[in-house]
Design an enzyme around this catalytic site. Structure first.
Site, mmCIF file in Angstrom:
data_model
loop_
_atom_site.group_PDB
_atom_site.id
_atom_site.type_symbol
_atom_site.label_atom_id
_atom_site.label_comp_id
_atom_site.label_asym_id
_atom_site.label_seq_id
_atom_site.Cartn_x
_atom_site.Cartn_y
_atom_site.Cartn_z
ATOM 1 N N SER A 69 0.984 -1.357 0.002
ATOM 2 C CA SER A 69 0.052 -0.142 -0.106
ATOM 3 C C SER A 69 0.697 1.251 0.020
ATOM 4 O O SER A 69 0.276 2.382 -0.040
ATOM 5 C CB SER A 69 -1.079 -0.055 1.164
ATOM 6 O OG SER A 69 -1.874 -0.860 1.021
ATOM 7 N N LYS A 72 0.203 3.363 -2.993
ATOM 8 C CA LYS A 72 -0.994 4.244 -2.980
ATOM 9 C C LYS A 72 -0.557 5.914 -3.006
ATOM 10 O O LYS A 72 -1.239 6.498 -3.596
ATOM 11 C CB LYS A 72 -1.902 3.925 -2.024
ATOM 12 C CG LYS A 72 -2.474 2.549 -1.967
ATOM 13 C CD LYS A 72 -3.360 2.171 -0.827
ATOM 14 C CE LYS A 72 -4.001 0.810 -0.946
ATOM 15 N NZ LYS A 72 -4.459 0.360 0.445
ATOM 16 N N TYR A 197 -4.112 -2.332 -9.838
ATOM 17 C CA TYR A 197 -3.905 -2.170 -8.496
ATOM 18 C C TYR A 197 -2.931 -3.264 -7.849
ATOM 19 O O TYR A 197 -2.216 -3.115 -7.248
ATOM 20 C CB TYR A 197 -5.475 -2.245 -8.038
ATOM 21 C CG TYR A 197 -5.496 -2.235 -6.322
ATOM 22 C CD1 TYR A 197 -5.182 -1.127 -5.644
ATOM 23 C CD2 TYR A 197 -5.574 -3.498 -5.754
ATOM 24 C CE1 TYR A 197 -4.955 -1.131 -4.332
ATOM 25 C CE2 TYR A 197 -5.634 -3.559 -4.445
ATOM 26 C CZ TYR A 197 -5.251 -2.388 -3.656
ATOM 27 O OH TYR A 197 -5.030 -2.502 -2.047
ATOM 28 N N TYR A 250 -4.335 4.195 8.140
ATOM 29 C CA TYR A 250 -5.590 3.665 8.446
ATOM 30 C C TYR A 250 -6.022 3.724 9.680
ATOM 31 O O TYR A 250 -6.108 4.837 9.987
ATOM 32 C CB TYR A 250 -5.746 1.993 8.041
ATOM 33 C CG TYR A 250 -5.005 1.704 6.780
ATOM 34 C CD1 TYR A 250 -5.504 2.212 5.656
ATOM 35 C CD2 TYR A 250 -3.727 1.136 6.918
ATOM 36 C CE1 TYR A 250 -4.564 1.713 4.437
ATOM 37 C CE2 TYR A 250 -3.026 0.849 5.733
ATOM 38 C CZ TYR A 250 -3.559 1.173 4.452
ATOM 39 O OH TYR A 250 -2.631 0.868 3.300
ATOM 40 N N VAL A 268 1.337 -3.476 3.921
ATOM 41 C CA VAL A 268 1.317 -4.945 4.805
ATOM 42 C C VAL A 268 2.562 -5.349 4.336
ATOM 43 O O VAL A 268 2.907 -6.682 4.791
ATOM 44 C CB VAL A 268 0.079 -5.674 4.367
ATOM 45 C CG1 VAL A 268 -1.084 -4.935 5.118
ATOM 46 C CG2 VAL A 268 -0.185 -6.088 2.832
#
Ligand code: GLN
Length: 314
Positions: A69, A72, A197, A250, A268
């Site tokens: 991630s 992103k 993605y 998050y 992760v």
């Protein structure tokens, strides 16, 4: 190391020495795909790049890992470069307070993801990148590799095994994409969007490369290596940093702001990129994760760094 070594080198060495005894002692390596499950948890690396282009690194800072991630951050950058404010018609800017792969808010909010850093938001960003690339006869995956390679000044690649496994096991991401599509919030075919993605999650980079790639974020958007052309404008860069602070980790974002006080983006694979605006960009990596999916030792390392240096946005 090609660039001049930073005066922060002794701080990084000290952090590695402090955390080394804790390696393998807590947290869990991501296990949803074999390529991540077999990563040795007893690894730790830290690297930084200053605004002036000085670099420092310690521990396993040259070892490539799956950035997951953290990607992103870069796809958001690309979408902001290409679309400007039109991007926000499809994606919100509020912390979700939910796990990164949660489905629950999407239904209440008619398929508009809370922010670009939860999985739904990043999939929506990938959809925008696919549309942009198609309009010029290109491919979003090629655009992502070109951006990453330019920012690092060396070639960056997808890990095909990780990308394949992401696709084979990505049932929740497939659900998120289809759910958004059902609300008319995804323009392209779900397979192409998810292929983008899953591949961005499968980028393989080291702490040194990530600290360098994200260095535009501490330089008001100036390219890490050349300065020209700028990666993003000053205003857009400020906004990316704000989103990292509020949404980049998050449902741990409040706690991270409290204990570290830096814009951060985690993945992760165990990597975390952190920015000290106008000073430097850091990347830490250690594969064992806490319950929120953030690197356990990575967070400890960032806390040690701000305590030791006093550098924080607060
Ligand atoms: N590939 C992971 C997923 O899509 C990335 C999640 C993460 O790094 N937080 O669920």
């Amino acid at each position: 190391m090609s660039s001049k070594t930073s005066k922060f080198q002794p701080v990084l060495d000290e952090i590695v020495a402090t955390l080394r005894p804790q390696l393998g002692q807590g947290g869990k390596v991501a296990s949803y795909i074999p390529a991540l499950a077999r990563v040795d948890a007893r690894q730790f690396g830290i690297a930084l790049r200053t605004c002036e282009g000085e670099e420092a690194g310690a521990g396993d800072f040259e070892t490539p890992f799956s950035i997951q991630s953290v990607s992103k951050l870069f796809t958001l950058t690309l979408a902001m470069q290409r679309m400007g404010d039109a991007l926000w018609e499809r994606i919100g800017r509020e912390p979700s307070g939910n796990p990164f792969n949660s489905l629950v808010q999407l239904e209440n909010e008619q398929g508009k993801p809370r922010n670009p850093f939860i999985n739904a938001g990043a999939i929506a960003v990938a959809d925008r990148l696919v549309s942009q690339a198609r309009a010029s006869g290109g491919s979003a995956k090629t655009d992502i590799l070109a951006l990453m390679s330019s920012l690092c000044g060396e070639p960056i690649a997808f890990d095909d095994e990780v990308a394949r496994s992401e696709a084979d096991t990505g049932f929740r991401n497939i659900a998120l994409a289809n759910f958004m599509k059902s609300f008319g919030k995804i323009d392209n075919d779900v397979e192409t969007v998810l292929d983008t993605y899953f591949n961005q999650c499968a980028l393989r980079m080291s702490c040194r490369q990530l600290a360098r790639a994200a260095a535009f974020l501490c330089r008001d958007g100036a390219h890490p290596i050349d300065g020209e052309p700028e990666v993003t404008g000053e205003r857009q860069t400020r906004r990316i940093n704000a989103l990292m602070l509020t949404c980049g980790t998050y449902d741990a974002a409040g706690d991270v702001a409290f204990s570290i006080g830096l814009p951060c983006k985690s993945g992760v694979g165990g990597g975390i990129v952190a920015v000290v605006p106008d000073r430097l960009t850091l990347c830490v990596w250690s594969p064992a994760l806490d319950a929120t999916g953030n690197s356990l030792l990575g967070m400890k390392a960032l806390e040690l760094f701000v305590t030791r240096t006093g550098l924080s946005v607060f």
